[in-house]
Write a protein that holds these residues in place. Structure first.
Motif, mmCIF file in Angstrom:
data_model
loop_
_atom_site.group_PDB
_atom_site.id
_atom_site.type_symbol
_atom_site.label_atom_id
_atom_site.label_comp_id
_atom_site.label_asym_id
_atom_site.label_seq_id
_atom_site.Cartn_x
_atom_site.Cartn_y
_atom_site.Cartn_z
ATOM 1 N N ILE A 127 0.835 -1.202 0.000
ATOM 2 C CA ILE A 127 0.000 0.000 0.000
ATOM 3 C C ILE A 127 0.871 1.255 0.000
ATOM 4 N N ALA A 128 1.893 1.275 0.852
ATOM 5 C CA ALA A 128 2.780 2.439 0.926
ATOM 6 C C ALA A 128 3.485 2.667 -0.409
ATOM 7 N N ASP A 129 3.996 1.616 -1.028
ATOM 8 C CA ASP A 129 4.675 1.744 -2.329
ATOM 9 C C ASP A 129 3.738 2.308 -3.384
ATOM 10 N N ARG A 130 2.507 1.837 -3.388
ATOM 11 C CA ARG A 130 1.541 2.310 -4.388
ATOM 12 C C ARG A 130 1.128 3.752 -4.146
ATOM 13 N N MET A 131 1.010 4.135 -2.878
ATOM 14 C CA MET A 131 0.669 5.526 -2.587
ATOM 15 C C MET A 131 1.792 6.458 -3.020
ATOM 16 N N VAL A 132 3.033 6.095 -2.717
ATOM 17 C CA VAL A 132 4.176 6.929 -3.094
ATOM 18 C C VAL A 132 4.279 7.035 -4.621
ATOM 19 N N GLU A 133 4.117 5.908 -5.305
ATOM 20 C CA GLU A 133 4.190 5.908 -6.766
ATOM 21 C C GLU A 133 3.067 6.738 -7.382
ATOM 22 N N SER A 134 1.859 6.583 -6.880
ATOM 23 C CA SER A 134 0.724 7.356 -7.393
ATOM 24 C C SER A 134 0.929 8.848 -7.149
ATOM 25 N N ARG A 135 1.432 9.179 -5.984
ATOM 26 C CA ARG A 135 1.699 10.588 -5.653
ATOM 27 C C ARG A 135 2.754 11.148 -6.610
ATOM 28 N N ARG A 136 3.792 10.385 -6.853
ATOM 29 C CA ARG A 136 4.869 10.835 -7.733
ATOM 30 C C ARG A 136 4.374 11.032 -9.167
ATOM 31 N N LYS A 137 3.585 10.077 -9.676
ATOM 32 C CA LYS A 137 3.104 10.146 -11.063
ATOM 33 C C LYS A 137 2.131 11.304 -11.292
ATOM 34 N N ARG A 138 1.306 11.616 -10.303
ATOM 35 C CA ARG A 138 0.251 12.617 -10.490
ATOM 36 C C ARG A 138 0.540 13.945 -9.768
ATOM 37 N N TRP A 139 1.787 14.158 -9.389
ATOM 38 C CA TRP A 139 2.128 15.370 -8.644
ATOM 39 C C TRP A 139 2.007 16.595 -9.549
ATOM 40 N N GLN A 140 1.388 17.660 -9.024
ATOM 41 C CA GLN A 140 1.258 18.939 -9.723
ATOM 42 C C GLN A 140 1.941 20.009 -8.867
ATOM 43 N N ASP A 141 3.090 20.456 -9.346
ATOM 44 C CA ASP A 141 3.838 21.450 -8.578
ATOM 45 C C ASP A 141 3.309 22.860 -8.845
#
Length: 189
Positions: A127-141
């Motif tokens: 779950i943690a790996d998927r949350m981090v990956e999803s956050r990284r892929k969809r990050w809007q700075d």
């Protein structure tokens, strides 16, 4: 069958001849009834809890013996429910002790038809790996005009009705720190 013995053990006769004229005590108890001990009397400890079903937050007393839940009753000290429970709350002991209760993590791989058991640590890591990956892929700075956003659209949170204020506060803090903006709770009563 001894008719005299049966007649003398008749509760109405004991009620009329004994010290229990209203039939609320020993007069209406059989020897078998007197020998029964309530599950609450033999508990090792009593734990205060909150009913898991709805957002009302009814107080419960959970009776535990030898590490197992033996009875769950309404908590008379609860200002919310004053010792009362609805039918679902009254049956919550069955939820805890049901032989059909899931007690292990189950995982189904993509395109698989079978579930497999995995450990809690492995499931938490996934779950943690998927949350981090999803956050990284969809990050809007920033947005198209360069204004700062610092958010992710890849993670959302939906809280449940049994979460209390403290749990909702921590969930809100966690998901806000992750950059999520879709944070909701369905228990807005």
């Amino acid at each position: 069958m001894d008719i005299k013995k049966t007649f003398l053990e008749w509760p109405v006769l004991r009620q009329l001849t004994g010290g229990d004229p209203l039939g609320r005590g020993n007069a209406v108890q059989s020897p078998r009834t007197r020998a029964i001990t309530p599950r609450t009397a033999t508990a090792d400890k009593v734990v205060q809890s909150v009913c898991p079903y709805c957002a009302v937050g009814c107080g419960q007393r959970v009776f535990v013996k030898d590490g197992h839940v033996t009875q769950i009753e309404g908590d008379p000290d609860s200002p919310v429910s004053r010792g009362r429970l609805c039918p679902k709350g009254s049956a919550s002991e069955q939820l805890v002790n049901s032989p059909g209760r899931a007690t292990t993590m189950l995982y189904r791989r993509p395109r698989s038809r079978q579930w497999e058991r995995i450990g809690v640590e492995q499931a938490t890591d996934m779950i943690a790996d998927r949350m981090v990956e999803s956050r990284r892929k969809r990050w809007q700075d920033t947005d198209d005009e360069g204004r700062p956003l610092r958010r992710t659209m890849g993670i959302a949170a939906l809280g449940g009705a049994t979460l209390d204020n403290e749990e909702n506060y921590l969930i809100k803090k966690l998901f806000t720190a992750l950059g999520a903006i879709q944070i909701e709770n369905q228990a807005r009563i």
